[in-house]
Motif scaffolding. Structure first.
Motif, PDB file in Angstrom:
ATOM      1  N   TYR A  82       0.825  -1.209   0.000  1.00  0.00           N
ATOM      2  CA  TYR A  82       0.000   0.000   0.000  1.00  0.00           C
ATOM      3  C   TYR A  82       0.860   1.261   0.000  1.00  0.00           C
ATOM      4  O   TYR A  82       0.630   2.190  -0.781  1.00  0.00           O
ATOM      5  CB  TYR A  82      -0.902  -0.036   1.231  1.00  0.00           C
ATOM      6  CG  TYR A  82      -1.830   1.143   1.394  1.00  0.00           C
ATOM      7  CD1 TYR A  82      -3.018   1.215   0.682  1.00  0.00           C
ATOM      8  CD2 TYR A  82      -1.530   2.166   2.294  1.00  0.00           C
ATOM      9  CE1 TYR A  82      -3.892   2.287   0.848  1.00  0.00           C
ATOM     10  CE2 TYR A  82      -2.386   3.235   2.466  1.00  0.00           C
ATOM     11  CZ  TYR A  82      -3.569   3.295   1.747  1.00  0.00           C
ATOM     12  OH  TYR A  82      -4.413   4.357   1.907  1.00  0.00           O
TER      13      TYR A  82
ATOM     14  N   ILE B  38      -4.785  -4.186  -4.313  1.00  0.00           N
ATOM     15  CA  ILE B  38      -3.980  -3.140  -3.671  1.00  0.00           C
ATOM     16  C   ILE B  38      -3.204  -2.360  -4.722  1.00  0.00           C
ATOM     17  O   ILE B  38      -3.154  -1.125  -4.695  1.00  0.00           O
ATOM     18  CB  ILE B  38      -3.023  -3.765  -2.634  1.00  0.00           C
ATOM     19  CG1 ILE B  38      -3.815  -4.404  -1.487  1.00  0.00           C
ATOM     20  CG2 ILE B  38      -2.073  -2.703  -2.075  1.00  0.00           C
ATOM     21  CD1 ILE B  38      -2.973  -5.228  -0.531  1.00  0.00           C
TER      22      ILE B  38
ATOM     23  N   THR C 107      -4.239   1.728  -5.747  1.00  0.00           N
ATOM     24  CA  THR C 107      -3.312   2.776  -5.308  1.00  0.00           C
ATOM     25  C   THR C 107      -2.534   3.372  -6.470  1.00  0.00           C
ATOM     26  O   THR C 107      -1.609   4.152  -6.246  1.00  0.00           O
ATOM     27  CB  THR C 107      -2.306   2.230  -4.269  1.00  0.00           C
ATOM     28  OG1 THR C 107      -1.637   1.089  -4.827  1.00  0.00           O
ATOM     29  CG2 THR C 107      -3.013   1.828  -2.993  1.00  0.00           C
TER      30      THR C 107
END
Length: 476
Positions: free
Chosen positions: A112, A150, A154
């Motif tokens: 992340y 993820i 992002t």
């Protein structure tokens, strides 16, 4: 020429066929062919010829070619850092030696944070995050689908929220065009920065990813994927063929436990550092104006040269062995390159027949200005999901949304935020989006597994964003 509702056929056909048949490449070609049939008014023979030409023309675009070359070389990069013991050494350092990563939550948080830090380019963010964290994710039994989510969630959202990149230049140009035409007044950069708090989908997406990582409260198909890997150790569902096979046929040249973390870290530093240097050079001293695709290509070439020298000096492999693994990595990426080529080609067809413009024309004017931002977000989301492009959605929706907001006495900043958020939605989860395809490839799963597990999360986020735009429309 106006084709009306027929403009929806190519993207809808491609998406429906992909889900129904699980043959993504064939489904994309069907969408391309359907679009050409529409353009040539039912002449099948002309459509066949034009379909093939459209696909070939994708490779004549310099940006596309640089993207394909970089993507192919990432396949060899992954294999080389694996067989050199770099991955094994890196995982051992993080989990055993330094004990910085002690749990699956920590491994996912690392992914992340990397995704947020590399805001300069979405493609690089996805690939870098996957390469660094995939071995950690596997060690702690997190599903490949979760890592793909993820990576995907992002990349585009953070590119838009921190617009110190080509995204910012493009968006300021679109806003500036409306200022030049006298529709609105102000400074493009000032308006873009002021609209950042109203990118509700991007903000909610980043917050939800963090929530699922920390809480572990997955649901729907993602929960099933997490249970599968936790109970059986299977990285993907039975019958799934990952776009990038990083296990089969790869002989480890360094004994387990003897790997050197620097065999992975140094090439990664070259890759990231080289990209920033390339942006500075291609932008003639301005990082924001630099060419992302060119910079990344230069950086990956430099990283391969450094790896060849490093591994030869350590006597891990000879130059001829290096080239053998290099070729194997390139070969492993061929299926992905086919998908990317077809995705770019159907994007050209969708633009040619005017799918985006037709969807934009459906906006009605007999609606309260309080609902303007929510309406713009919903329409743009449908457009971006159907076309698989955020930038195309921005280009079409911004010139429509700003004048519409002015005429409806709606808030301009809220409207700009809604346009950007709507483009991010499709870029995030459409099966014909290049970032969706790259996310599934980078982590080593298949496209439909990624879409199936991610889409419920994206739809929930979009629903909450819609509610937020309605409420903000009444408050502001």
């Amino acid at each position: 020429m106006e084709f009306g509702y027929l403009t929806l056929l190519p993207p809808v056909l491609a998406i429906v066929l992909a889900v129904a048949t699980k043959k993504v490449a064939l489904s994309l070609f069907a969408g391309i062919f359907a679009g050409e049939v529409i353009i040539f008014h039912g002449n099948v023979f002309y459509a066949i010829d034009s379909s093939l030409r459209t696909i070939l023309k994708v490779w004549t675009d310099m940006d596309n070619l640089e993207t394909f070359l970089f993507t192919a070389m990432m396949g060899s990069f992954v294999i080389l850092v694996e067989v050199s013991g770099g991955v094994d050494g890196f995982v051992h350092y993080l989990t055993e030696q330094s004990r910085r990563v002690k749990s699956k939550t920590a491994a996912m948080l690392l992914a992340y944070l990397i995704g947020i830090i590399i805001f300069i380019d979405g493609l690089l963010s996805i690939m870098f995050t996957a390469v660094v964290t995939r071995p950690l994710i596997d060690k702690f039994r997190v599903s490949r689908e979760k890592l793909a989510y993820i990576c995907d969630a992002t990349s585009a959202p953070i590119n838009a929220i921190i617009p110190l990149n080509s995204w910012g230049v493009m968006l300021m140009g679109l806003i500036g065009a409306e200022i030049s035409s006298g529709i609105i007044s102000g400074d493009p950069m000032g308006l873009l920065i002021s609209s950042l708090p109203y990118q509700f989908y991007s903000i909610f997406s980043l917050l939800f990813v963090l929530f699922y990582i920390v809480s572990g409260k997955d649901w729907g198909p993602m929960k099933k994927a997490e249970i599968r890997v936790r109970t059986t150790g299977a990285l993907y569902d039975e019958g799934v063929v990952p776009l990038l096979n990083d296990k089969e046929g790869i002989e480890q040249l360094v004994p387990e436990g003897k790997g050197n973390k620097w065999n992975m870290i140094i090439p990664l530093i070259i890759l990231i550092g080289g990209t920033f240097i390339g942006l500075f050079v291609t932008g003639h001293g301005n990082l924001i104006k630099g060419s992302g695709t060119t910079s990344i290509l230069y950086a990956i070439i430099a990283a391969h040269i450094v790896m060849c020298v490093m591994y030869a000096r350590q006597k891990i492999m000879t130059p001829s062995q290096f080239m053998a693994y290099f070729k194997k990595g390139i070969a492993n990426m061929m299926s992905l390159l086919v998908l990317l080529t077809l995705a770019f080609a159907i994007g050209r067809i969708i633009k040619a027949i005017g799918t985006g413009k037709f969807l934009a024309s459906l906006v009605g004017s007999q609606i309260s200005g309080n609902y303007c931002a929510a309406l713009i977000f919903l329409l743009g989301s449908v457009m971006s999901f159907s076309t698989g492009t955020s930038w195309g959605t921005f280009s079409i929706m911004m010139p429509i949304a700003i004048p519409m907001a002015v005429s409806m006495h709606a808030n301009i900043l809220l409207t700009i935020g809604a346009v950007i958020s709507s483009g991010i939605f499709g870029d995030h989860c459409s099966p014909i989006s290049d970032t969706t395809i790259l996310s599934s490839m980078s982590v080593g799963t298949d496209l439909l597994s990624h879409v199936r597990t991610q889409l419920p999360y994206a739809l929930l986020t979009a629903a909450l964003a819609t509610v937020a735009y309605v409420i903000a429309g009444f408050v502001m």
